[in-house]
Scaffold this motif. Structure first.
Motif, PDB file in Angstrom:
ATOM      1  N   LEU A  36      13.981  -6.237   1.277  1.00 25.23           N
ATOM      2  CA  LEU A  36      13.817  -5.797  -0.102  1.00 25.23           C
ATOM      3  C   LEU A  36      15.157  -5.558  -0.798  1.00 25.23           C
ATOM      4  CD1 LEU A  36      10.807  -3.325   0.308  1.00 25.23           C
ATOM      5  CD2 LEU A  36      10.755  -5.673  -0.571  1.00 25.23           C
ATOM      6  N   LEU A  37      16.249  -5.631  -0.046  1.00 24.84           N
ATOM      7  CA  LEU A  37      17.582  -5.404  -0.611  1.00 24.84           C
ATOM      8  C   LEU A  37      18.393  -6.681  -0.743  1.00 24.84           C
ATOM      9  CD1 LEU A  37      18.706  -2.286   1.503  1.00 24.84           C
ATOM     10  CD2 LEU A  37      17.500  -2.282  -0.695  1.00 24.84           C
ATOM     11  N   GLN A  38      17.914  -7.780  -0.213  1.00 29.22           N
ATOM     12  CA  GLN A  38      18.726  -8.983  -0.094  1.00 29.22           C
ATOM     13  C   GLN A  38      18.801  -9.777  -1.392  1.00 29.22           C
ATOM     14  OE1 GLN A  38      17.146 -11.243   3.192  1.00 29.22           O
ATOM     15  NE2 GLN A  38      17.364  -9.563   4.639  1.00 29.22           N
ATOM     16  N   THR A  39      19.994 -10.295  -1.691  1.00 27.59           N
ATOM     17  CA  THR A  39      20.133 -11.253  -2.783  1.00 27.59           C
ATOM     18  C   THR A  39      19.525 -12.580  -2.339  1.00 27.59           C
ATOM     19  OG1 THR A  39      22.277 -12.062  -2.031  1.00 27.59           O
ATOM     20  CG2 THR A  39      22.281 -10.167  -3.549  1.00 27.59           C
TER      21      THR A  39
ATOM     22  N   MET B 242       0.808  -1.224   0.000  1.00 26.34           N
ATOM     23  CA  MET B 242       0.000   0.000   0.000  1.00 26.34           C
ATOM     24  C   MET B 242       0.839   1.271   0.000  1.00 26.34           C
ATOM     25  SD  MET B 242      -3.195  -0.786   2.574  1.00 26.34           S
ATOM     26  CE  MET B 242      -2.179  -1.295   3.966  1.00 26.34           C
ATOM     27  N   ALA B 243       2.041   1.219   0.572  1.00 35.14           N
ATOM     28  CA  ALA B 243       2.827   2.433   0.788  1.00 35.14           C
ATOM     29  C   ALA B 243       3.390   2.985  -0.512  1.00 35.14           C
ATOM     30  CB  ALA B 243       3.962   2.151   1.760  1.00 35.14           C
ATOM     31  N   GLN B 244       3.457   4.300  -0.575  1.00 39.30           N
ATOM     32  CA  GLN B 244       4.108   4.960  -1.703  1.00 39.30           C
ATOM     33  C   GLN B 244       5.594   5.138  -1.409  1.00 39.30           C
ATOM     34  OE1 GLN B 244       3.040   9.108  -2.469  1.00 39.30           O
ATOM     35  NE2 GLN B 244       3.040   8.685  -4.675  1.00 39.30           N
ATOM     36  N   ARG B 245       5.918   5.344  -0.124  1.00 40.81           N
ATOM     37  CA  ARG B 245       7.310   5.501   0.276  1.00 40.81           C
ATOM     38  C   ARG B 245       7.557   4.687   1.542  1.00 40.81           C
ATOM     39  NH1 ARG B 245      10.066  11.143   2.290  1.00 40.81           N
ATOM     40  NH2 ARG B 245       8.518  10.812   3.926  1.00 40.81           N
ATOM     41  N   ILE B 246       8.697   3.991   1.573  1.00 41.14           N
ATOM     42  CA  ILE B 246       9.097   3.224   2.742  1.00 41.14           C
ATOM     43  C   ILE B 246      10.443   3.762   3.213  1.00 41.14           C
ATOM     44  CG2 ILE B 246       9.641   0.938   3.669  1.00 41.14           C
ATOM     45  CD1 ILE B 246       8.041  -0.229   1.285  1.00 41.14           C
ATOM     46  N   ARG B 247      10.514   4.110   4.486  1.00 46.15           N
ATOM     47  CA  ARG B 247      11.780   4.524   5.095  1.00 46.15           C
ATOM     48  C   ARG B 247      12.192   3.439   6.087  1.00 46.15           C
ATOM     49  NH1 ARG B 247      10.050  10.352   7.262  1.00 46.15           N
ATOM     50  NH2 ARG B 247       7.956   9.427   7.164  1.00 46.15           N
ATOM     51  N   SER B 248      13.422   2.975   5.984  1.00 48.88           N
ATOM     52  CA  SER B 248      13.813   1.804   6.767  1.00 48.88           C
ATOM     53  C   SER B 248      15.221   1.935   7.326  1.00 48.88           C
ATOM     54  CB  SER B 248      13.724   0.545   5.889  1.00 48.88           C
ATOM     55  OG  SER B 248      14.306  -0.569   6.535  1.00 48.88           O
TER      56      SER B 248
ATOM     57  N   LYS C 277      24.434  -1.715  -7.316  1.00 43.74           N
ATOM     58  CA  LYS C 277      23.571  -1.657  -8.497  1.00 43.74           C
ATOM     59  C   LYS C 277      22.215  -1.033  -8.152  1.00 43.74           C
ATOM     60  CE  LYS C 277      21.818  -4.504 -12.290  1.00 43.74           C
ATOM     61  NZ  LYS C 277      22.393  -3.601 -13.292  1.00 43.74           N
ATOM     62  N   LEU C 278      21.637  -1.432  -7.005  1.00 42.85           N
ATOM     63  CA  LEU C 278      20.351  -0.866  -6.602  1.00 42.85           C
ATOM     64  C   LEU C 278      20.440   0.639  -6.411  1.00 42.85           C
ATOM     65  CD1 LEU C 278      18.882  -3.377  -3.974  1.00 42.85           C
ATOM     66  CD2 LEU C 278      18.093  -2.983  -6.310  1.00 42.85           C
ATOM     67  N   ASN C 279      21.569   1.117  -5.929  1.00 46.40           N
ATOM     68  CA  ASN C 279      21.718   2.540  -5.648  1.00 46.40           C
ATOM     69  C   ASN C 279      21.760   3.377  -6.925  1.00 46.40           C
ATOM     70  OD1 ASN C 279      21.629   4.222  -3.443  1.00 46.40           O
ATOM     71  ND2 ASN C 279      23.845   4.339  -3.179  1.00 46.40           N
ATOM     72  N   GLU C 280      21.833   2.717  -8.080  1.00 47.32           N
ATOM     73  CA  GLU C 280      21.755   3.422  -9.363  1.00 47.32           C
ATOM     74  C   GLU C 280      20.310   3.617  -9.807  1.00 47.32           C
ATOM     75  OE1 GLU C 280      23.951   0.893 -11.924  1.00 47.32           O
ATOM     76  OE2 GLU C 280      25.906   1.346 -11.032  1.00 47.32           O
ATOM     77  N   ASP C 281      19.387   2.909  -9.158  1.00 46.46           N
ATOM     78  CA  ASP C 281      17.966   2.975  -9.496  1.00 46.46           C
ATOM     79  C   ASP C 281      17.324   4.106  -8.694  1.00 46.46           C
ATOM     80  OD1 ASP C 281      15.157   2.544  -9.655  1.00 46.46           O
ATOM     81  OD2 ASP C 281      15.472   0.412 -10.019  1.00 46.46           O
ATOM     82  N   PRO C 282      16.654   5.059  -9.343  1.00 47.38           N
ATOM     83  CA  PRO C 282      16.074   6.200  -8.616  1.00 47.38           C
ATOM     84  C   PRO C 282      15.004   5.809  -7.594  1.00 47.38           C
ATOM     85  CG  PRO C 282      15.341   6.166 -10.904  1.00 47.38           C
ATOM     86  CD  PRO C 282      16.444   5.166 -10.799  1.00 47.38           C
ATOM     87  N   ARG C 283      14.452   4.597  -7.693  1.00 46.73           N
ATOM     88  CA  ARG C 283      13.451   4.174  -6.714  1.00 46.73           C
ATOM     89  C   ARG C 283      14.080   3.809  -5.378  1.00 46.73           C
ATOM     90  NH1 ARG C 283      10.760  -0.614  -9.835  1.00 46.73           N
ATOM     91  NH2 ARG C 283      12.990  -0.920 -10.228  1.00 46.73           N
ATOM     92  N   TYR C 284      15.385   3.588  -5.386  1.00 43.57           N
ATOM     93  CA  TYR C 284      16.082   3.193  -4.169  1.00 43.57           C
ATOM     94  C   TYR C 284      17.047   4.307  -3.761  1.00 43.57           C
ATOM     95  CZ  TYR C 284      14.497  -1.496  -5.483  1.00 43.57           C
ATOM     96  OH  TYR C 284      13.734  -2.580  -5.834  1.00 43.57           O
ATOM     97  N   GLN C 285      17.037   4.629  -2.476  1.00 41.34           N
ATOM     98  CA  GLN C 285      18.001   5.581  -1.956  1.00 41.34           C
ATOM     99  C   GLN C 285      18.668   4.933  -0.743  1.00 41.34           C
ATOM    100  OE1 GLN C 285      17.935   9.592   0.662  1.00 41.34           O
ATOM    101  NE2 GLN C 285      16.693   9.743  -1.184  1.00 41.34           N
ATOM    102  N   LEU C 286      19.931   4.565  -0.917  1.00 43.00           N
ATOM    103  CA  LEU C 286      20.665   3.879   0.137  1.00 43.00           C
ATOM    104  C   LEU C 286      21.676   4.829   0.763  1.00 43.00           C
ATOM    105  CD1 LEU C 286      21.362   0.460  -1.648  1.00 43.00           C
ATOM    106  CD2 LEU C 286      19.296   1.234  -0.471  1.00 43.00           C
ATOM    107  N   ARG C 287      21.671   4.876   2.080  1.00 43.72           N
ATOM    108  CA  ARG C 287      22.607   5.709   2.828  1.00 43.72           C
ATOM    109  C   ARG C 287      23.274   4.860   3.892  1.00 43.72           C
ATOM    110  NH1 ARG C 287      21.876  11.495   3.067  1.00 43.72           N
ATOM    111  NH2 ARG C 287      20.492  12.230   1.413  1.00 43.72           N
ATOM    112  N   LEU C 288      24.571   5.036   4.055  1.00 41.29           N
ATOM    113  CA  LEU C 288      25.331   4.222   4.997  1.00 41.29           C
ATOM    114  C   LEU C 288      25.580   4.978   6.292  1.00 41.29           C
ATOM    115  CD1 LEU C 288      26.829   1.372   4.946  1.00 41.29           C
ATOM    116  CD2 LEU C 288      28.899   2.747   4.753  1.00 41.29           C
TER     117      LEU C 288
ATOM    118  N   GLU D  52       8.973   4.300  -3.587  1.00 41.48           N
ATOM    119  CA  GLU D  52      10.326   4.734  -3.230  1.00 41.48           C
ATOM    120  C   GLU D  52      10.738   4.032  -1.944  1.00 41.48           C
ATOM    121  OE1 GLU D  52      12.791   8.906  -2.359  1.00 41.48           O
ATOM    122  OE2 GLU D  52      10.595   8.854  -2.240  1.00 41.48           O
ATOM    123  N   LEU D  53      11.968   3.539  -1.917  1.00 44.61           N
ATOM    124  CA  LEU D  53      12.516   2.888  -0.727  1.00 44.61           C
ATOM    125  C   LEU D  53      13.759   3.644  -0.286  1.00 44.61           C
ATOM    126  CD1 LEU D  53      12.614   0.531   1.306  1.00 44.61           C
ATOM    127  CD2 LEU D  53      13.934  -0.756  -0.385  1.00 44.61           C
ATOM    128  N   ILE D  54      13.703   4.199   0.915  1.00 51.08           N
ATOM    129  CA  ILE D  54      14.841   4.911   1.495  1.00 51.08           C
ATOM    130  C   ILE D  54      15.377   4.058   2.635  1.00 51.08           C
ATOM    131  CG2 ILE D  54      15.636   7.010   2.644  1.00 51.08           C
ATOM    132  CD1 ILE D  54      13.257   8.471   1.361  1.00 51.08           C
TER     133      ILE D  54
END
Length: 207
Positions: free
Chosen positions: A46-49, A31-37, A116-127, A87-89
């Motif tokens: 959602l990030l796991q191989t 249902m969510a439009q944006r997920i912050r995790s 690779k995921l961090n190149e996709d605009p739907r994903y925003q990964l921060r360390l 969007e997944l942040i």
């Protein structure tokens, strides 16, 4: 929510082997439009191989269900990837990529997948770097679901080894969301995160 609850859920074939709180999370993900995790110990599902997911699942109980649970995790990822406008942040704790799950080969492919995921605009990964002080990591395992419908308020979810907690109280959700956003802003930017992930590959998983 009532109308959504009457629909036949895609994860129904797995309902007999999944917990009620995982089913709730999957409904929110749909249902969510944006997920912050933020996950302090392991990567967001959602990030796991597939290999990383299976190595993690194999550490749990009920071995007879491990293959099905791994399949479910891949289906969750496919559902998210196929949806429009989501969007997944994710704030990734550095400890979660330095502490191996499985073996070095699994971790190498997992870190490459994050890059690779961090190149996709739907994903925003921060360390969230271990060397940074005063990061609000006490927020613990947290997912915040923001919905497109104005009448559906933001919902937070927290998980521990004992189960999951859905947080709907407006003040509590707002407090947790502010802590997450502070953690996000104090973590590395997506581009610097990619650089750090490449450094981790070179120093930890190419030996």
């Amino acid at each position: 929510l009532a109308l959504f609850g009457k629909q036949s859920m895609w994860w129904k074939p797995w309902s007999g082997i999944t917990t009620a709180y995982l089913q709730t999370v999957m409904s929110f993900e749909d249902m969510a439009q944006r997920i912050r995790s933020y996950e302090p110990q392991f990567l967001n599902g959602l990030l796991q191989t597939p290999e990383y997911a299976r190595a993690l699942i194999d550490r749990g109980p009920d071995p007879a269900h491990h293959a099905a649970l791994a399949e479910l995790r891949q289906r969750r990822q496919a559902q998210f990837a196929a949806a429009q406008g989501k969007e997944l942040i994710c704030v990734i704790d550095e400890a979660s990529i330095l502490r191996p799950v499985g073996n070095a080969q699994i971790m190498r492919r997992q870190v490459q997948h994050l890059i690779k995921l961090n190149e996709d605009p739907r994903y925003q990964l921060r360390l969230a770097e271990l060397k940074r002080t005063n990061l609000p990591v006490e927020i613990g395992s947290t997912a915040i679901f923001d919905f497109a419908e104005a009448l559906l308020p933001t919902i937070a979810y927290s998980e521990s080894i004992d189960g999951g907690l859905v947080i709907q109280d407006e003040a509590a959700v707002d407090r947790r969301a502010k802590m997450f956003d502070k953690l996000r802003h104090q973590s590395l930017t997506p581009s610097k995160t990619t650089g750090k992930l490449r450094d981790v590959l070179r120093t930890n998983y190419y030996r």
